[in-house]
Each structure stands twice: as C-alpha cells, then as structure tokens.
Design a protein around this motif. Structure first.
Motif, PDB file in Angstrom:
ATOM      1  N   ILE A   1       0.832  -1.200   0.000  1.00  0.00           N
ATOM      2  CA  ILE A   1       0.000   0.000   0.000  1.00  0.00           C
ATOM      3  C   ILE A   1       0.869   1.254   0.000  1.00  0.00           C
ATOM      4  CG2 ILE A   1      -1.865   1.232   1.167  1.00  0.00           C
ATOM      5  CD1 ILE A   1      -2.563  -1.506  -0.111  1.00  0.00           C
ATOM      6  N   GLY A   2       2.013   1.222   0.672  1.00  0.00           N
ATOM      7  CA  GLY A   2       2.938   2.349   0.599  1.00  0.00           C
ATOM      8  C   GLY A   2       3.453   2.553  -0.815  1.00  0.00           C
TER       9      GLY A   2
ATOM     10  N   SER B   1      -7.760  -2.250   0.259  1.00  0.00           N
ATOM     11  CA  SER B   1      -7.215  -0.968   0.719  1.00  0.00           C
ATOM     12  C   SER B   1      -6.292  -0.313  -0.301  1.00  0.00           C
ATOM     13  CB  SER B   1      -6.468  -1.144   2.049  1.00  0.00           C
ATOM     14  OG  SER B   1      -5.355  -2.001   1.922  1.00  0.00           O
ATOM     15  N   ARG B   2      -6.053  -0.959  -1.437  1.00  0.00           N
ATOM     16  CA  ARG B   2      -5.176  -0.361  -2.441  1.00  0.00           C
ATOM     17  C   ARG B   2      -5.774   0.923  -3.009  1.00  0.00           C
ATOM     18  NH1 ARG B   2      -5.839  -5.107  -7.108  1.00  0.00           N
ATOM     19  NH2 ARG B   2      -8.126  -5.149  -7.052  1.00  0.00           N
ATOM     20  N   ASP B   3      -7.120   1.078  -2.927  1.00  0.00           N
ATOM     21  CA  ASP B   3      -7.734   2.311  -3.424  1.00  0.00           C
ATOM     22  C   ASP B   3      -7.534   3.483  -2.470  1.00  0.00           C
ATOM     23  OD1 ASP B   3      -9.446   1.285  -1.480  1.00  0.00           O
ATOM     24  OD2 ASP B   3     -11.229   2.148  -2.423  1.00  0.00           O
ATOM     25  N   HIS B   4      -7.008   3.218  -1.263  1.00  0.00           N
ATOM     26  CA  HIS B   4      -6.697   4.316  -0.353  1.00  0.00           C
ATOM     27  C   HIS B   4      -5.721   5.293  -1.006  1.00  0.00           C
ATOM     28  CE1 HIS B   4      -7.704   1.740   3.462  1.00  0.00           C
ATOM     29  NE2 HIS B   4      -8.758   1.990   2.709  1.00  0.00           N
ATOM     30  N   ALA B   5      -4.791   4.770  -1.783  1.00  0.00           N
ATOM     31  CA  ALA B   5      -3.775   5.615  -2.418  1.00  0.00           C
ATOM     32  C   ALA B   5      -4.424   6.662  -3.315  1.00  0.00           C
ATOM     33  CB  ALA B   5      -2.801   4.755  -3.216  1.00  0.00           C
ATOM     34  N   GLY B   6      -5.384   6.238  -4.137  1.00  0.00           N
ATOM     35  CA  GLY B   6      -6.058   7.180  -5.024  1.00  0.00           C
ATOM     36  C   GLY B   6      -6.854   8.220  -4.269  1.00  0.00           C
TER      37      GLY B   6
END
Length: 322
Positions: A15-16, A307-312
């Motif tokens: 995720i980072g 949670s990968r969409d947290h970045a966007g």
C-alpha cells in the motif's frame, strides 16, 4: 533546511508503494521511508505461503501481476512488488525507520534514525506485522519461543507447540508436522478459526481427528520452560515435553507512532485510529492513513485488495487542496 516534499509516505509495503505510484502520477514530490526491505512484511511471511487472493486482486497502480498459480505465492509477490518499485523508479529509502512526526509551521518534520525530512503531507502505511501480540506468561522471553514462523525444516524431529487457530498457526502446524515434528496445537477457541483457507481446513481437521496433530481446544499456555510447557485445559492443567513454541498470536499496528503523531485512538480494545473514510485524512491535518493500519487491533478488516484504493483517495484529496 532540506526542501519539503509534497508527500512523505511511511511504509514501503504494497500500500505504501501504491501511494508512491499515485503521488508520482499526480506530479507530487514524494519519498517513501521503509524501516526494512521492500515489502518487508511480505518478506517475513513463511517461505511457502500461498495468498488467499488471486493475483489480480493484489495488483497496485494498474500494473499487471502475472502468476502461474491460481493463487500467487510469497516468492511471486516479492518479485512483483520489487519490480513495481524498481521499474517505476520509486523514490524509496530502505532500512530507515521513522521515529517521530512533528507539526512545524504548516508542514511536518519527520525524524528517522538516519536524518530529518520535511513534508507538507504525511501518509502512514505501516501495516501491522512488526509488533506481535505477546502471551505475557513466564518463559515467553526464552529463545525457543518465536512469534514468526519461516521454514518447517528447522523443527524436524522436535516437540513443537503451535499457539493459535487461524491461517498462520494452521500452516505452521501442518508444515512442521510434515517435516517430522511432533506437533501440539493450543487453541483458545472451541474450533479451528473461521478464516482458515478453505483448501487447508479439511487437512488440519483430518490430521487432528486421526491424532497426527494433537490439539487442545478451549486451552491456553500458562508457562514455558527449557524442556516443557504448562497448558491450562478443560480437563485441568497438564505439562508436556517441548523443544520449541511457535506463537501465532497475531500482530498489531505501531500505535506508538500513531500516538506520537497526534492521531486519536478509540478508548476500547480495538484502538481504532480517527480518520475520514472518504479522504483517509486523520484528525491531524494533512496526515493520512492507508492500508491495514486503519483497522487498529482489528487487523482482519483491511487487506491489499480492499485498501489499495486508499492511495487514489489520498492523492486526489491532496491534489484538490494543493
């Protein structure tokens, strides 16, 4: 003073890295600080681990993850995330642990063991795999006790106690048994955990049923000594011979870093950090959370795939206010 970054990302896990990709695409100056190697938590997973998710659900930044298996393995995941980091030339510094995030005149000063950085925005994506939940019993400090399981060969012919009933514990029990260990599982619940991988559950249940693996349910370890352990069971306390204890008791986020950064945590046992689920911004202006750290002690809510969409979300919010 060094020039401030638009975004400083704490944590070089999947995720980072996803946050770094989104920051780069948004034209923001950024840096990723990771206390270990690239995707350090995945590196510390068991050598032969197979993910529950399919490869496309582990993809970040729209970079394809091609696997020869229905579900990818740890080596494939390490290869994928390493190639994402290197092929996109992400600005990442490894083996540099962040110890403090301090407000400073409209930006943040980030202190590490190697230096000081300045950033307008901070993203904390530190996961949860680095701090184990302790047993808090006599003997836990002995070198025969580990909260991390890596390779079953090490335990061949030994008396091994595995604590826990979820995926990590079940994998450790099955793999060490198949390498010749004499395995006893100690499980607080009355059954194997409900989240155990569906293709593994019949295996562990059958091994327990036939007696190849001994399991004490509704039980707990109470003391550890050099050559034996004590177990509280429904039938009363027992002592068994033991060479190694694999304590798969779960892990927790770095609450100390969150608290020192000024992020509010709930007063209950979950210790949920305060953040806006739409923007991922915490109660501290311009400090964001991404990934598993959002769940506090409830570490089975957030995974790479959800949670990968947290970045966007984060980079869109930063861009909107830039």
């Amino acid at each position: 003073m060094n020039a401030a970054f638009d975004v400083l990302i704490i944590g070089g896990g999947p995720i980072g890295l996803a946050c770094g990709l989104e920051a780069k695409r948004a034209g923001l100056s950024y840096i990723i600080l990771e206390k270990g190697c690239v995707v350090n938590s995945l590196y510390n997973y068991p050598l032969y681990m197979t993910f529950f998710s399919t490869s496309e659900r582990l993809e970040i930044g729209n970079v394809p993850f091609v696997s020869i298996n229905p579900k990818p393995t740890r080596p494939e995941a390490l290869e994928y995330y390493r190639r994402v980091a290197t092929s996109h030339e992400l600005n990442i510094k490894l083996f540099e642990e962040v110890t403090q995030v301090t407000p400073n005149a409209g930006e943040y000063t980030i202190t590490t063991g190697k230096g000081t950085y300045h950033a307008r925005h901070v993203v904390i994506a530190t996961g949860f795999y680095d701090i184990p939940n302790l047993l808090n019993i006599p003997g836990e400090e002995l070198p025969k006790v580990t909260h991390y399981y890596k390779d079953p060969h090490f335990y061949a012919t030994q008396n091994v106690v595995v604590i826990g009933a979820h995926n990590s514990a079940v994998d450790a029990a099955l793999e060490t048994y198949r390498k010749g260990a004499r395995v006893t599982m100690v499980i607080r619940q009355e059954d194997i955990g409900s989240r155990v991988k569906y293709w593994v559950r019949p295996d562990i249940e059958n091994r327990i049923k036939e007696g190849s693996i001994k399991a004490w349910f509704k039980s707990s370890l109470t003391a550890i000594r050099d050559k034996e352990v004590d177990i509280a069971t429904p039938d009363g306390p027992i002592t068994i011979a033991n060479d190694f204890v694999i304590a798969m008791t779960g892990y927790q986020p770095n609450f100390s870093l969150l608290e020192k950064s000024g992020i509010a945590l709930s007063d209950d046992q979950l210790r949920l950090p305060a953040y806006n689920p739409i923007t991922m911004e915490t109660n501290m202006p311009r400090i964001y959370l991404a990934g598993v750290v959002c769940g506090g002690m409830n570490t089975h809510v957030w995974f790479i795939e959800n949670s990968r969409d947290h970045a966007g979300k984060i980079m869109a919010h930063i861009r909107a206010g830039a």
